[in-house]
Design a protein around this motif. Structure first.
Motif, PDB file in Angstrom:
ATOM      1  N   ASN A 124       5.924 -40.520  -3.316  1.00 17.54           N
ATOM      2  CA  ASN A 124       5.261 -40.994  -4.532  1.00 17.54           C
ATOM      3  C   ASN A 124       4.909 -42.477  -4.405  1.00 17.54           C
ATOM      4  O   ASN A 124       3.792 -42.905  -4.748  1.00 17.54           O
ATOM      5  N   GLY A 163       5.033 -41.339 -12.740  1.00 23.21           N
ATOM      6  CA  GLY A 163       5.780 -40.409 -11.898  1.00 23.21           C
ATOM      7  C   GLY A 163       6.864 -41.133 -11.118  1.00 23.21           C
ATOM      8  O   GLY A 163       7.979 -40.626 -10.950  1.00 23.21           O
ATOM      9  N   ILE A 204       0.503 -41.608 -11.439  1.00 22.86           N
ATOM     10  CA  ILE A 204       1.297 -41.876 -10.239  1.00 22.86           C
ATOM     11  C   ILE A 204       2.421 -42.865 -10.533  1.00 22.86           C
ATOM     12  O   ILE A 204       3.554 -42.683 -10.086  1.00 22.86           O
ATOM     13  N   PHE A 206       3.113 -36.113 -12.913  1.00 27.23           N
ATOM     14  CA  PHE A 206       2.367 -36.458 -11.701  1.00 27.23           C
ATOM     15  C   PHE A 206       1.132 -35.565 -11.538  1.00 27.23           C
ATOM     16  O   PHE A 206       0.009 -36.050 -11.454  1.00 27.23           O
ATOM     17  N   TYR A 263      -4.982 -34.066  -5.870  1.00 26.07           N
ATOM     18  CA  TYR A 263      -3.920 -34.422  -4.921  1.00 26.07           C
ATOM     19  C   TYR A 263      -4.420 -34.354  -3.481  1.00 26.07           C
ATOM     20  O   TYR A 263      -4.121 -35.229  -2.665  1.00 26.07           O
ATOM     21  N   TRP A 301       8.878 -34.460 -13.928  1.00 26.55           N
ATOM     22  CA  TRP A 301       8.067 -35.145 -12.935  1.00 26.55           C
ATOM     23  C   TRP A 301       6.726 -34.428 -12.684  1.00 26.55           C
ATOM     24  O   TRP A 301       5.663 -35.072 -12.646  1.00 26.55           O
TER      25      TRP A 301
END
Lengths: 153, 153
Positions: A141, A98, A95, A89, A29, A85
């Protein structure tokens, strides 16, 4: 009775929120391109703790009210989507999927605001910050998806 | 009204059950020592689909009833815990933490049986196969823990 109901709903929030501790944002991330307005990491647990207290309060209020069926069903739906979620994710690094989960969560929370409000307007009010935050999370997102085409799956 | 409520609760079940498809038992699970009575892989989705239909029916029935507060709060708690186990066990491969989640889920389902029954005995009955299955799942998780001391964390 309010406090028993509050604690059961807060337990449900804790189960959904535990995914945040179990699947933390890691190297993957941090390395992603993110929009300039991305909130710093510490904001997320603070925001979620506040929202979970509001959600449990709203749930307990409506659980004590009459004609609460749709509101209670939607409360269950939103907490199940809420807990989904983070593993999708941060756990699976998916992605796009998500984004699908967040879209479903947004719809469930928006419907919850309406149904809660019809039963108890204070409960409906207590879900408004949640709807706002899920809107921000959805925009984040979506931006991450757009800014990292190579990572999107 | 029953069918709207049924579909919302079934949506919550689907969100929790989606973890089963997203975090499937892979090489790691196949390589673990398992007790002789472990059900074959195909049994799990069949069992869960049946249980989800029962759970959504029970939820919709109780959502239409009066004095449903505790039962509705517990329905939310159990679905949040239900969706947490698979990411913990198959996603993070944390057998001991999976046991903690299953223990909490068992307690939530047992409490749900009592609270649902007090509101609508048919709804309480519809949760009994779920309690039985979570008992089996708990015994399986505990056996896997015992039979794979090197993997337990």
């Amino acid at each position: 009775m309010f406090w028993i109901l509050f604690l059961i709903f807060l337990g449900a929030c804790f189960a959904a929120g535990a995914t945040g501790g179990l699947f933390p944002p890691g190297q993957w991330y941090r390395a992603l391109n993110k929009p300039t307005w991305t909130p710093p990491d510490w904001v997320f647990p603070v925001a979620w703790t506040t929202l979970y207290l509001c959600m449990a309060t709203a749930g307990a209020r409506v659980a004590m009210a009459e004609d609460n069926g749709v509101a209670m069903a939607l409360w269950s739906l939103q907490i199940a989507l809420n807990g989904l979620w983070t593993p999708v994710f941060f756990g699976l690094k998916r992605i796009r999927l998500g984004m699908v989960v967040l879209g479903a969560l947004w719809l469930a929370v928006a419907a919850s605001v309406v149904a809660l409000w019809q039963t108890d307007w204070i409960a409906g009010m207590l879900f408004l910050p949640y709807l706002a935050w899920v809107t921000v999370a959805g925009a984040l997102n979506a931006s991450v998806w757009r800014l990292n085409p190579g990572e999107a799956r």
